[in-house]
Design a protein around this motif. Structure first.
Motif: not given
Lengths: 234, 234
Positions: B208-209, B211-213, B216
């Motif tokens: 995940p990046d 800033d990913a929320h 997956t």
């Protein structure tokens, strides 16, 4: 002749127009990519027909070779039409390693992680027997380092049946992308997931032919092991 | 228009001259290769300069698409020079999957195991908005099946900034090699080892990046899992 420190993209036709943020200028990065890659795609313009043709090829590299910037060698059958068409013509050799899939928050920003080099140059058919023999060994050793020294010498007949093309490495450009998505700020602010799927090439244990005798040669076993280890370390 | 059962190599320029023992004629094998492959190399003749240029591209496939034999879609920036040069020109799309390294008893018989298709056709720039939008979704879904349905729709600005090239799948040829070495009888009789190193592409767990929320997405996790499982089953 050989220039190994000149930055990449030395000419107009190897200047990258789009995606300059992915531009790679260090020649050592090109050499490392050539070292990692197992195949290239050789593109020629088919004589008479005038359309492009790209074919996958094995290759070998001699950074101290006789061509400008060092030499990339490709081999094929002397009877192959595309090889005959490449003689003294401008060809393109593209080498690409795919490193990942980038899942962005929009379709537009979906991308791939990769390293890719484009080499453009005038192809030279290697006539001299000694250079052709050496080129064949380089191609075998590119595939499996150390292998050629363990084999019987190539026969005159085998060398006569093999055409070798030499392409100068000087006119090359390279691009690379790594990491996660480059999303629009408003998509990031909206939350949601983005990221990437890393990809790598792994080798299985060497499979002996039914008529093989003796243990797996050290160079073959080492190649299988190192291909997997190198990918894991990247 | 669409022909999905015609054998491969339907025209003179897609007839394989050398290595006919590696020829594949079933169109379903081409479709399976396109399904497995993640990138293609698109070769064009650079307008004005006249030399070939091969670039790695993501692609999508619509077997029921409007072009002869179905449609292969490639996208790029509208500002990309190579894309402009491809319009209404004959292009070559080559798709190669490398499956192994073949270590023979002679340098001459060293080889690679692979599946490779060469598609030659006249490229069509996709002008119509609906087809272009659909092509972009197909390219995203080729990369990560099911992904496009989970994303916000592409904006007009994004679609306007993207050029899509359609290539008919009809004029295609394919070659494949598998298995061990094809050594000379006298080299086999002399004993010694020959065999091959199987290669496959595996995917790591999705990263995940920063800033990913959230977790997956299912389509992304499934893609990573299946890429590895499919390669292991081959």
């Amino acid at each position: 002749m050989t220039t190994t420190t000149e930055p990449l993209s030395p000419t107009a036709r190897t200047t990258v127009g789009r995606g300059r943020q992915r531009l790679v200028t260090e020649r050592t990065a090109l050499h490392a990519l050539l070292d990692d890659a197992l195949i290239a795609h050789l593109a020629v313009v088919v004589p008479g027909a005038g359309h492009p043709l790209a074919l996958p090829v094995a290759f070998g590299v001699d950074l101290e070779g006789p061509d400008d910037g060092g030499t990339l060698y490709v081999h094929g059958s002397v009877a192959a039409r595309w090889l005959r068409g490449a003689e003294d013509a401008t060809v393109c050799v593209t080498v690409t390693e795919l490193d990942g899939l980038v899942a962005a928050r929009s379709a537009f920003h979906h991308s791939m992680n990769y390293r890719s080099a484009v080499i453009i140059g005038t192809a030279r058919i290697v006539d001299e027997l000694a250079e052709r023999t050496r080129a064949l060994d380089l191609i075998v050793d590119h595939m499996i380092p150390g292998r050629s020294a363990t084999l019987r010498p190539s026969t005159r007949k085998e060398i006569a049946a093999t055409a070798v093309l030499a392409v100068p490495l000087r006119e090359a450009s390279m691009k690379a992308r790594a990491g996660g998505a480059g999303d629009e700020p408003e998509d990031v602010a909206a939350g949601g997931w983005a990221g990437h799927i890393p990809l790598r090439r792994v080798a299985g244990v060497a499979v002996p032919d039914a008529d093989a005798h003796g243990p797996t040669p050290a160079a073959v076993a080492r190649r299988a092991h190192r291909l997997t280890a190198a990918a894991a370390a990247r």
